[in-house]
Design a protein around this motif. Structure first.
Motif, PDB file in Angstrom:
ATOM      1  N   THR A   1       0.865  -1.190   0.000  1.00 19.93           N
ATOM      2  CA  THR A   1       0.000   0.000   0.000  1.00 19.93           C
ATOM      3  C   THR A   1       0.897   1.234   0.000  1.00 19.93           C
ATOM      4  O   THR A   1       1.952   1.236   0.643  1.00 19.93           O
ATOM      5  N   GLU A   2       0.467   2.247  -0.710  1.00 16.73           N
ATOM      6  CA  GLU A   2       1.214   3.509  -0.717  1.00 16.73           C
ATOM      7  C   GLU A   2       0.260   4.631  -1.129  1.00 16.73           C
ATOM      8  O   GLU A   2      -0.264   4.628  -2.245  1.00 16.73           O
ATOM      9  N   ALA A   3       0.055   5.548  -0.222  1.00 14.20           N
ATOM     10  CA  ALA A   3      -0.883   6.640  -0.475  1.00 14.20           C
ATOM     11  C   ALA A   3      -0.336   7.606  -1.521  1.00 14.20           C
ATOM     12  O   ALA A   3       0.802   8.074  -1.402  1.00 14.20           O
ATOM     13  N   LYS A   4      -1.143   7.880  -2.522  1.00  9.62           N
ATOM     14  CA  LYS A   4      -0.830   8.953  -3.464  1.00  9.62           C
ATOM     15  C   LYS A   4      -1.289  10.245  -2.796  1.00  9.62           C
ATOM     16  O   LYS A   4      -2.482  10.430  -2.542  1.00  9.62           O
ATOM     17  N   MET A   5      -0.360  11.148  -2.498  1.00  6.53           N
ATOM     18  CA  MET A   5      -0.649  12.292  -1.640  1.00  6.53           C
ATOM     19  C   MET A   5      -0.746  13.619  -2.392  1.00  6.53           C
ATOM     20  O   MET A   5      -0.853  14.676  -1.766  1.00  6.53           O
ATOM     21  N   ASP A   6      -0.755  13.571  -3.704  1.00 10.62           N
ATOM     22  CA  ASP A   6      -0.769  14.810  -4.486  1.00 10.62           C
ATOM     23  C   ASP A   6      -1.993  15.682  -4.203  1.00 10.62           C
ATOM     24  O   ASP A   6      -1.915  16.911  -4.205  1.00 10.62           O
ATOM     25  N   LYS A   7      -3.128  15.043  -3.970  1.00 14.52           N
ATOM     26  CA  LYS A   7      -4.377  15.796  -3.803  1.00 14.52           C
ATOM     27  C   LYS A   7      -4.329  16.677  -2.554  1.00 14.52           C
ATOM     28  O   LYS A   7      -4.708  17.856  -2.594  1.00 14.52           O
ATOM     29  N   LEU A   8      -3.862  16.118  -1.432  1.00 16.34           N
ATOM     30  CA  LEU A   8      -3.753  16.915  -0.203  1.00 16.34           C
ATOM     31  C   LEU A   8      -2.759  18.049  -0.383  1.00 16.34           C
ATOM     32  O   LEU A   8      -3.001  19.188   0.039  1.00 16.34           O
ATOM     33  N   LYS A   9      -1.646  17.762  -1.037  1.00 18.78           N
ATOM     34  CA  LYS A   9      -0.641  18.802  -1.277  1.00 18.78           C
ATOM     35  C   LYS A   9      -1.194  19.908  -2.173  1.00 18.78           C
ATOM     36  O   LYS A   9      -0.859  21.085  -2.003  1.00 18.78           O
ATOM     37  N   SER A  10      -2.078  19.533  -3.091  1.00 14.40           N
ATOM     38  CA  SER A  10      -2.612  20.510  -4.048  1.00 14.40           C
ATOM     39  C   SER A  10      -3.486  21.565  -3.386  1.00 14.40           C
ATOM     40  O   SER A  10      -3.717  22.628  -3.967  1.00 14.40           O
ATOM     41  N   ILE A  11      -4.001  21.281  -2.173  1.00 15.18           N
ATOM     42  CA  ILE A  11      -4.833  22.277  -1.493  1.00 15.18           C
ATOM     43  C   ILE A  11      -4.038  23.064  -0.457  1.00 15.18           C
ATOM     44  O   ILE A  11      -4.610  23.838   0.308  1.00 15.18           O
ATOM     45  N   GLY A  12      -2.707  22.848  -0.444  1.00 13.06           N
ATOM     46  CA  GLY A  12      -1.866  23.698   0.389  1.00 13.06           C
ATOM     47  C   GLY A  12      -1.255  23.060   1.617  1.00 13.06           C
ATOM     48  O   GLY A  12      -0.657  23.758   2.438  1.00 13.06           O
ATOM     49  N   TYR A  13      -1.359  21.726   1.749  1.00 16.53           N
ATOM     50  CA  TYR A  13      -0.727  21.086   2.908  1.00 16.53           C
ATOM     51  C   TYR A  13       0.689  20.652   2.541  1.00 16.53           C
ATOM     52  O   TYR A  13       0.871  19.762   1.714  1.00 16.53           O
ATOM     53  N   HIS A  14       1.673  21.289   3.155  1.00 16.69           N
ATOM     54  CA  HIS A  14       3.055  21.029   2.765  1.00 16.69           C
ATOM     55  C   HIS A  14       3.964  20.654   3.945  1.00 16.69           C
ATOM     56  O   HIS A  14       5.178  20.601   3.782  1.00 16.69           O
ATOM     57  N   LYS A  15       3.397  20.401   5.121  1.00 17.88           N
ATOM     58  CA  LYS A  15       4.251  20.002   6.241  1.00 17.88           C
ATOM     59  C   LYS A  15       4.879  18.643   5.963  1.00 17.88           C
ATOM     60  O   LYS A  15       4.207  17.730   5.461  1.00 17.88           O
ATOM     61  N   PRO A  16       6.149  18.488   6.278  1.00 21.20           N
ATOM     62  CA  PRO A  16       6.783  17.172   6.072  1.00 21.20           C
ATOM     63  C   PRO A  16       6.233  16.137   7.046  1.00 21.20           C
ATOM     64  O   PRO A  16       5.868  16.467   8.181  1.00 21.20           O
ATOM     65  N   PHE A  17       6.168  14.897   6.593  1.00 17.48           N
ATOM     66  CA  PHE A  17       5.733  13.791   7.440  1.00 17.48           C
ATOM     67  C   PHE A  17       6.962  13.157   8.097  1.00 17.48           C
ATOM     68  O   PHE A  17       8.059  13.188   7.551  1.00 17.48           O
ATOM     69  N   HIS A  18       6.755  12.571   9.272  1.00 17.31           N
ATOM     70  CA  HIS A  18       7.836  11.813   9.905  1.00 17.31           C
ATOM     71  C   HIS A  18       8.257  10.669   8.989  1.00 17.31           C
ATOM     72  O   HIS A  18       7.405   9.968   8.422  1.00 17.31           O
ATOM     73  N   SER A  19       9.552  10.452   8.860  1.00 20.92           N
ATOM     74  CA  SER A  19      10.010   9.226   8.220  1.00 20.92           C
ATOM     75  C   SER A  19       9.708   8.071   9.175  1.00 20.92           C
ATOM     76  O   SER A  19       9.423   8.283  10.374  1.00 20.92           O
ATOM     77  N   LEU A  20       9.765   6.842   8.663  1.00 18.21           N
ATOM     78  CA  LEU A  20       9.533   5.686   9.526  1.00 18.21           C
ATOM     79  C   LEU A  20      10.555   5.671  10.662  1.00 18.21           C
ATOM     80  O   LEU A  20      10.204   5.393  11.819  1.00 18.21           O
ATOM     81  N   GLU A  21      11.799   6.003  10.343  1.00 15.51           N
ATOM     82  CA  GLU A  21      12.842   6.028  11.375  1.00 15.51           C
ATOM     83  C   GLU A  21      12.514   7.026  12.481  1.00 15.51           C
ATOM     84  O   GLU A  21      12.629   6.721  13.672  1.00 15.51           O
TER      85      GLU A  21
END
Length: 321
Positions: free
Chosen positions: A284-304
């Protein structure tokens, strides 16, 4: 007031903490509060009122003038549940009642959908709303979530702002009560502390080696950041993926849990239980372009980063968020 349903649960209780940290204390917590284990999730948090989930819709109708936002995160989330009547009552009909009440009184709504709607990913993991009816969930839980997404999009009357969030593999503090449904990180930590090793599921798919099954693991702190953003954004309604956007292997997950504990990895493999083997997601892998397109640009935690924080600051200390 801000309403959070499922407030005694994992993600919702972390949202309560996020709202508290941002200065929001006039919160109404909705749930079945009979589970003492879950009730620990909101101990020490600031809120105005608790409302039993069976009374919530009538309460909302009576108090709608005082409500600013509704987060509907309560649901039956057990992916091994096969009681369709229960799932339809709690995940479909109840959500329709919440939706319709929000429509009637002009209340913005964010609700929990799920990546379980994607099934084996036959048509990918793109939150394109035109593909919803092509999705093939692997279990009744996923079906109930997809059924509601489809129903919501077909409604002529919608809340002036609404968002359905397809949560991927969320992990983090406050999932202590979830038992079998808790994250693999939670189970890895407990296995290591008990036996010094971790047993991962074998692969029964020739395309994946043992331990190289991949999931989109997303830290709950990132999930609450997105919900907080949407509470203020209040436009661009629709259904959004909510994952990290990066698939990682279960071996990565286990190895990083050992690392966070300062231990050498000791990992072996056991057969995947037969009751879930035929319905097991290998990628599974979320395609995240849609959320970014409305202005959400905070980085997500890496798994580490996420595993280290979770293990060292919560699991090792028995702490809640």
């Amino acid at each position: 007031m801000i309403v959070i349903t499922g407030a005694a649960g994992f993600i919702a209780s972390c949202l309560v903490q996020k709202l508290n940290s941002e200065g929001y204390h006039d919160l109404v917590l909705v749930d079945d509060f009979s589970d003492a284990g879950q009730n620990k999730n909101f101990a020490g948090k600031r809120f105005t009122k608790q409302v039993d989930r069976e009374d919530f819709v009538s309460w909302l109708r009576e108090n709608q003038l005082h409500v600013q936002f509704v987060f509907h995160l309560g649901a039956r989330t057990d992916t091994t549940e096969f009681d369709y009547a229960l799932l339809n009552r709690l995940n479909l009909d109840y959500s329709k009642d919440v939706w319709n009440t929000c429509v009637e009184f002009g209340l913005p709504l964010v609700y929990a959908s799920s990546a379980a709607t994607y099934g084996l990913g036959e048509v990918g993991y793109d939150d394109d709303e035109t593909r919803l009816e092509q999705l093939k969930p692997l279990n009744p839980y996923g079906e109930s979530k997809n059924d509601f997404d489809i129903w919501a999009l077909k409604q002529d009357r919608k809340p002036f702002f609404w968002a359905g969030l397809k949560f991927f593999n969320v992990y983090g503090p406050n999932e202590y009560h979830k038992g079998r449904m808790a994250s693999v990180i939670f189970h890895t930590y407990n296995q290591i502390m008990k036996s010094g090793e971790m047993k991962l599921f074998q692969s029964h798919n020739p395309d994946f080696k043992d331990g190289e099954q991949m999931r989109d693991f997303v830290y709950v702190k990132d999930v609450t950041e997105v919900m907080y953003f949407l509470m203020h954004h209040r436009k661009d309604s629709g259904i959004y993926n909510l994952g990290s956007g990066t698939a990682r292997t279960f071996l990565d997950l286990a190895t990083n849990t050992f690392k966070a504990l300062g231990k050498e990895p000791k990992i072996s493999f056991v057969p995947t239980p037969e009751d879930i083997r035929d319905k097991y997601q290998y990628f599974t892998e979320a395609k995240m372009d849609k959320l970014k397109s409305i202005g959400y640009h905070k980085p997500f935690h890496s798994l580490e980063e996420g595993v280290e924080d979770y293990v060292q600051n919560y699991l090792s200390k028995g702490e809640y968020l």
